[in-house]
Design an enzyme around this catalytic site. Structure first.
Site, mmCIF file in Angstrom:
data_model
loop_
_atom_site.group_PDB
_atom_site.id
_atom_site.type_symbol
_atom_site.label_atom_id
_atom_site.label_comp_id
_atom_site.label_asym_id
_atom_site.label_seq_id
_atom_site.Cartn_x
_atom_site.Cartn_y
_atom_site.Cartn_z
ATOM 1 N N GLN A 235 11.930 28.619 -8.579
ATOM 2 C CA GLN A 235 10.840 28.668 -7.605
ATOM 3 C C GLN A 235 10.016 27.385 -7.597
ATOM 4 O O GLN A 235 9.563 26.942 -6.529
ATOM 5 C CB GLN A 235 9.939 29.868 -7.906
ATOM 6 C CG GLN A 235 8.949 30.167 -6.796
ATOM 7 C CD GLN A 235 8.114 31.407 -7.099
ATOM 8 O OE1 GLN A 235 7.143 31.333 -7.844
ATOM 9 N NE2 GLN A 235 8.497 32.537 -6.547
ATOM 10 N N THR B 123 -5.266 1.859 8.703
ATOM 11 C CA THR B 123 -5.178 2.717 7.525
ATOM 12 C C THR B 123 -5.473 4.176 7.870
ATOM 13 O O THR B 123 -5.983 4.489 8.949
ATOM 14 C CB THR B 123 -6.202 2.266 6.465
ATOM 15 O OG1 THR B 123 -7.521 2.406 7.037
ATOM 16 C CG2 THR B 123 -5.979 0.821 6.044
ATOM 17 N N SER B 124 -5.167 5.061 6.941
ATOM 18 C CA SER B 124 -5.487 6.480 7.144
ATOM 19 C C SER B 124 -6.979 6.675 7.382
ATOM 20 O O SER B 124 -7.399 7.528 8.174
ATOM 21 C CB SER B 124 -5.042 7.306 5.933
ATOM 22 O OG SER B 124 -3.633 7.348 5.856
ATOM 23 N N GLN C 298 9.899 13.667 -8.087
ATOM 24 C CA GLN C 298 9.675 14.730 -9.073
ATOM 25 C C GLN C 298 10.878 15.664 -9.163
ATOM 26 O O GLN C 298 11.279 16.070 -10.257
ATOM 27 C CB GLN C 298 8.414 15.521 -8.695
ATOM 28 C CG GLN C 298 7.806 16.295 -9.842
ATOM 29 C CD GLN C 298 7.179 15.385 -10.893
ATOM 30 O OE1 GLN C 298 6.924 14.216 -10.646
ATOM 31 N NE2 GLN C 298 6.942 15.926 -12.080
ATOM 32 N N ILE C 299 11.470 15.976 -8.026
ATOM 33 C CA ILE C 299 12.641 16.860 -8.007
ATOM 34 C C ILE C 299 13.833 16.186 -8.680
ATOM 35 O O ILE C 299 14.608 16.829 -9.389
ATOM 36 C CB ILE C 299 12.969 17.280 -6.556
ATOM 37 C CG1 ILE C 299 11.903 18.271 -6.053
ATOM 38 C CG2 ILE C 299 14.369 17.889 -6.459
ATOM 39 C CD1 ILE C 299 11.980 18.579 -4.564
ATOM 40 N N GLU D 44 -0.895 -0.892 10.774
ATOM 41 C CA GLU D 44 -1.381 -0.497 12.109
ATOM 42 C C GLU D 44 -2.550 0.483 12.022
ATOM 43 O O GLU D 44 -2.648 1.434 12.785
ATOM 44 C CB GLU D 44 -0.237 0.062 12.962
ATOM 45 C CG GLU D 44 0.795 -1.008 13.288
ATOM 46 C CD GLU D 44 1.721 -0.652 14.424
ATOM 47 O OE1 GLU D 44 1.276 -0.012 15.386
ATOM 48 O OE2 GLU D 44 2.896 -1.029 14.353
ATOM 49 N N LEU E 207 -2.485 -10.130 14.897
ATOM 50 C CA LEU E 207 -3.893 -9.735 15.016
ATOM 51 C C LEU E 207 -4.604 -9.918 13.674
ATOM 52 O O LEU E 207 -5.673 -10.522 13.602
ATOM 53 C CB LEU E 207 -3.998 -8.274 15.472
ATOM 54 C CG LEU E 207 -5.414 -7.691 15.569
ATOM 55 C CD1 LEU E 207 -6.217 -8.371 16.679
ATOM 56 C CD2 LEU E 207 -5.360 -6.175 15.815
ATOM 57 N N THR E 208 -4.004 -9.422 12.597
ATOM 58 C CA THR E 208 -4.630 -9.416 11.267
ATOM 59 C C THR E 208 -4.783 -10.820 10.691
ATOM 60 O O THR E 208 -3.906 -11.664 10.843
ATOM 61 C CB THR E 208 -3.798 -8.559 10.306
ATOM 62 O OG1 THR E 208 -3.694 -7.240 10.833
ATOM 63 C CG2 THR E 208 -4.425 -8.500 8.926
ATOM 64 N N GLY F 199 -9.039 -7.410 8.419
ATOM 65 C CA GLY F 199 -7.999 -6.409 8.618
ATOM 66 C C GLY F 199 -8.479 -5.396 9.633
ATOM 67 O O GLY F 199 -8.298 -5.545 10.833
#
Length: 382
Positions: free
Chosen positions: A281, A367-368, A338-339, A365, A127-128, A133
């Site tokens: 913590q 974008t946000s 990070q952890i 599929e 499709l794209t 896009g």
């Protein structure tokens, strides 16, 4: 409506089958494939034997005949180990194969689905385009009628399996620009004169999932290769993307769980100031946030799958699931690094690959931002 999946004996068996496959056939090669950008075609052939290449395809066409809960489970288990392989499984099942299943004639279904469901053939979906896009209505790949044939000219890009796909569903313009009924879906086999592969993309993540151009130069396709009717291609594509977003939500969920499990394990093993860092913590609260957002992502994804299995409309909920789960995957993968601290930044640990792979989920599929557009239109219309 209940959305919590019940792990029936059958679903438990499917989950264990997918988990065992990922551990035995994928995990030993994850970094090798990532580093070399190797698309392991033989692994997908093997997945066909397990039923993972035709999960939603009815048994009459050679598929596994399963539903969306099983589909989500399989994708999640594979993606926990390697997002690249999960992405390719998702694209093959939900885009190419599902488009044929949803809109092909019986003759076309019997011609293509057994090969796709068995893993003998790998599917692509186009499709794209380079300049279209999210704005797919302006596509420039054109199919002009010439008697009983259509002549295709143009290119598609960012296509999963654009080089290795044995068959592709391609949306091309057969009418006027911006006409939602001016596009048509064709099923085109590799080897058709005028259909060739273009540039393979060198990507940040998902590197073992092949992404490439598909180029059409005076490619003659017989009218019998149309899926559905002329002019229905764009409308079909939107319906396929509704289901496809459940796939990306499941892919995101798997990546998030993989990143979370790696971080949790590391936090219990890594000692600082005489005790595991999980006892601090600052770390335990990160894990709490990660676990909570993963749980919410799964509930949204399972609800979308539940609606899809019932044949109900999923436009809003699949967009919500895809949006939330993909953003969660990025956040969880980021916190996972990070952890791990400095070890999260090196390739001896899995955290950095989850981080690189996760980002595509917020782009592919839709974008946000497009998901929020879809969701807002639906809730305001309702």
């Amino acid at each position: 409506m209940t959305v919590q999946v019940e792990y029936t004996e059958d679903l438990q068996m499917i989950m264990e089958s997918a988990r065992d496959f990922a551990e035995n056939y994928i995990r030993p090669h994850v970094m090798e494939w990532d580093e070399t950008q190797h698309f392991p075609v033989d692994v997908f052939r093997k997945m066909g034997e397990y039923g993972f290449m035709g999960i939603l395809v009815p048994e009459i066409y050679g598929g596994a005949g399963l539903g969306y809960q099983e589909y989500i489970t399989i994708l999640e288990e594979i993606s926990k180990v390697c997002g690249s392989i999960g992405l390719s499984v998702a694209a093959h099942n939900s885009l190419c194969t599902n488009h044929i299943l949803s809109f092909a004639t019986e003759e076309q279904k019997h011609q293509y689905l057994p090969k796709l469901a068995s893993g003998q053939w790998i599917g692509a979906w186009g499709l794209t385009e380079p300049n279209t896009g999210s704005d797919a209505g302006r596509m420039k790949c054109v199919a002009e009628r010439d008697g009983d044939y259509y002549v295709l000219n143009g290119a598609k890009n960012f296509i999963t399996h654009g080089i290795s796909g044995d068959v592709a569903v391609v949306i091309a313009r057969t009418g006027e620009l911006l006409d939602s009924h001016g596009m048509t879906a064709f099923v085109i086999e590799r080897g058709t004169p005028g259909f060739k592969a273009g540039k393979k993309e060198n990507k940040l993540g998902m590197r073992a999932s092949e992404t490439a151009e598909m180029i059409f130069e005076n490619c003659r396709v017989h009218k019998s290769q149309i899926l559905g009717e002329e002019g229905e291609g764009f409308v079909q594509a939107l319906k396929i993307l509704d289901g496809g977003r459940i796939s990306i939500a499941a892919l995101s969920l798997g990546i998030a769980k993989g990143a979370y499990e790696a971080a949790r394990k590391y936090s219990k093993e890594r000692q600082q100031f005489g005790k595991p860092i999980s006892s601090f913590q600052a770390i335990s609260f990160k894990l709490a946030d990660m676990a909570t957002k993963i749980e919410a992502s799964e509930l949204l994804t399972r609800k979308a799958g539940n609606l899809k299995d019932k044949g109900e409309r999923v436009t809003k909920i699949s967009a919500m699931a895809k949006y939330y789960a993909s953003e969660t995957a990025v956040e969880v993968a980021n916190e996972g690094i990070q952890i791990h601290g400095g070890y999260g930044y090196i390739k001896d640990f899995p955290a950095e690959k989850f981080y690189r792979d996760a980002k595509l989920c917020t782009i592919g599929e839709g974008t946000s931002e497009i998901q929020k557009l879809v969701i807002s239109r639906q809730i305001l219309k309702d």
